[in-house]
Design a protein around this motif. Structure first.
Motif, PDB file in Angstrom:
ATOM      1  N   SER A  20       0.655  -1.298  -0.132  1.00 13.48           N
ATOM      2  CA  SER A  20       0.090   0.041  -0.005  1.00 13.48           C
ATOM      3  C   SER A  20       0.877   1.317  -0.104  1.00 13.48           C
ATOM      4  CB  SER A  20      -0.920  -0.092   1.189  1.00 13.48           C
ATOM      5  OG  SER A  20      -1.562   1.216   1.331  1.00 13.48           O
ATOM      6  N   LEU A  21       1.862   1.188   0.865  1.00 16.47           N
ATOM      7  CA  LEU A  21       2.640   2.492   0.890  1.00 16.47           C
ATOM      8  C   LEU A  21       3.590   2.711  -0.351  1.00 16.47           C
ATOM      9  CD1 LEU A  21       3.735   4.551   2.862  1.00 16.47           C
ATOM     10  CD2 LEU A  21       5.604   3.114   3.486  1.00 16.47           C
ATOM     11  N   CYS A  22       3.937   1.453  -1.252  1.00 11.46           N
ATOM     12  CA  CYS A  22       4.691   1.719  -2.317  1.00 11.46           C
ATOM     13  C   CYS A  22       3.718   2.391  -3.522  1.00 11.46           C
ATOM     14  CB  CYS A  22       5.245   0.456  -2.753  1.00 11.46           C
ATOM     15  SG  CYS A  22       6.543  -0.137  -2.225  1.00 11.46           S
ATOM     16  N   GLN A  23       2.377   1.893  -3.230  1.00 10.22           N
ATOM     17  CA  GLN A  23       1.597   2.370  -4.444  1.00 10.22           C
ATOM     18  C   GLN A  23       1.273   4.172  -4.185  1.00 10.22           C
ATOM     19  OE1 GLN A  23       0.744   0.938  -6.918  1.00 10.22           O
ATOM     20  NE2 GLN A  23       0.274  -1.067  -6.813  1.00 10.22           N
ATOM     21  N   THR A  83       7.104  -0.141 -12.045  1.00  9.77           N
ATOM     22  CA  THR A  83       7.014  -0.674 -10.762  1.00  9.77           C
ATOM     23  C   THR A  83       5.563  -0.806 -10.171  1.00  9.77           C
ATOM     24  OG1 THR A  83       9.492  -0.008 -10.489  1.00  9.77           O
ATOM     25  CG2 THR A  83       8.050  -0.514  -8.681  1.00  9.77           C
ATOM     26  N   LYS A  84       4.890   0.248 -10.405  1.00 10.45           N
ATOM     27  CA  LYS A  84       3.694   0.187  -9.904  1.00 10.45           C
ATOM     28  C   LYS A  84       2.769  -0.625 -10.625  1.00 10.45           C
ATOM     29  CE  LYS A  84       3.525   4.920  -8.106  1.00 10.45           C
ATOM     30  NZ  LYS A  84       2.864   6.129  -7.825  1.00 10.45           N
ATOM     31  N   LYS A  85       2.952  -0.934 -11.692  1.00  3.69           N
ATOM     32  CA  LYS A  85       2.104  -1.972 -12.522  1.00  3.69           C
ATOM     33  C   LYS A  85       2.195  -3.312 -11.889  1.00  3.69           C
ATOM     34  CE  LYS A  85       1.463   0.537 -16.669  1.00  3.69           C
ATOM     35  NZ  LYS A  85       1.694   0.734 -18.351  1.00  3.69           N
ATOM     36  N   MET A  86       3.761  -3.714 -11.650  1.00  6.07           N
ATOM     37  CA  MET A  86       4.076  -4.858 -11.299  1.00  6.07           C
ATOM     38  C   MET A  86       3.585  -4.893  -9.943  1.00  6.07           C
ATOM     39  SD  MET A  86       6.546  -6.589  -8.883  1.00  6.07           S
ATOM     40  CE  MET A  86       7.768  -5.552  -8.580  1.00  6.07           C
ATOM     41  N   LEU A  87       3.377  -4.063  -8.887  1.00  4.82           N
ATOM     42  CA  LEU A  87       3.001  -4.282  -7.691  1.00  4.82           C
ATOM     43  C   LEU A  87       1.449  -4.380  -7.804  1.00  4.82           C
ATOM     44  CD1 LEU A  87       5.365  -1.518  -5.556  1.00  4.82           C
ATOM     45  CD2 LEU A  87       5.688  -4.202  -5.748  1.00  4.82           C
TER      46      LEU A  87
END
Length: 233
Positions: free
Chosen positions: A158-161, A170-174
């Motif tokens: 959640s924090l990474c997004q 990176t966001k697509k991967m997560l």
């Protein structure tokens, strides 16, 4: 010699999940020597983070391929447990450091070195764990049945997004990881291309319509009719 190689391999593997000292020092030197304006410092710090993050991702992807290369399921699971345990330890410590400092999600890359290191370490290890989820979904999900590990990984995802300076890739991967774990609703036609079953699955190629064979008319030369043939005989 074989034992030495195995030990070296494990050291390399674990290095993929932790922040290296030389990266921390380089990050500190870069931000301290940057021009006086805060915007310039932030820009330089983010640019450095992106470069170091990409280097770290290359190491992590190599580590994942090494794990995938292990043929024994038992040995693979043992190594996975060691790696995931280390990842979770780093994520837990990063959470303590960030939350105790009052860091707000989405507020950018901290200028304070200890917080910057905590955030960077959290992002790197979340991405590493994300790789394991996508490439080894069944084995990794079994470890995430641990409530504490499941909770900390949900938090880090959640924090990474919410982190503005992460790349779209990176966001697509997560986002794919969150769907794989059913943390969010799967999109129509969801497909994990990294899972072993899907990597080995033959691709259905579209059928090419066969053209109808057109019989070519063969032009015949002068022919002798039956009447003419008889008269000549």
């Amino acid at each position: 010699m074989a034992g030495h190689s195995k030990k070296l391999w494990l050291i390399i593997l674990f290095c993929a999940s932790i922040v290296r000292t030389d990266e921390t020092v380089a990050s500190k030197q870069s931000t301290e020597s940057a021009p006086g304006k805060q915007d310039d410092i932030n820009t330089n710090a983010v640019a450095l983070f992106e470069r170091l993050f990409q280097l770290k991702r290359n190491e992590q992807k190599d580590a994942v391929q090494r794990i995938l290369a292990i043929k024994s399921v038992e040995k693979q699971n043992k190594l996975l447990k060691l790696v995931i345990t280390k990842i979770m330890e780093v994520l837990m410590q990063s959470r303590i450091n960030l939350e105790s400092s009052g860091y707000l999600p989405g507020s950018g890359l901290p200028l304070i070195e200890s917080l910057r290191d905590a955030l960077s370490s959290m992002i790197e290890n979340t991405a590493f764990m994300g790789d394991l989820v996508l490439y080894l979904p069944d084995a990794t999900k079994a470890f995430l049945k641990d409530n504490e590990w499941n909770t900390i990984f949900k938090w880090s995802l959640s924090l990474c997004q919410e982190t503005a300076f992460l790349s779209n890739n990176t966001k697509k991967m997560l986002h794919l990881v969150a769907q794989e774990l059913n943390l969010i609703e799967r999109e129509p036609g969801y497909f994990n291309p990294y899972a072993e079953a899907n990597r080995r699955k033959p691709v259905d190629l579209p059928e090419i319509p066969q053209k109808k064979k057109v019989k070519k008319k063969i032009s015949k030369g002068p022919s002798l009719s039956g009447t003419r043939l008889k008269s000549e005989l």
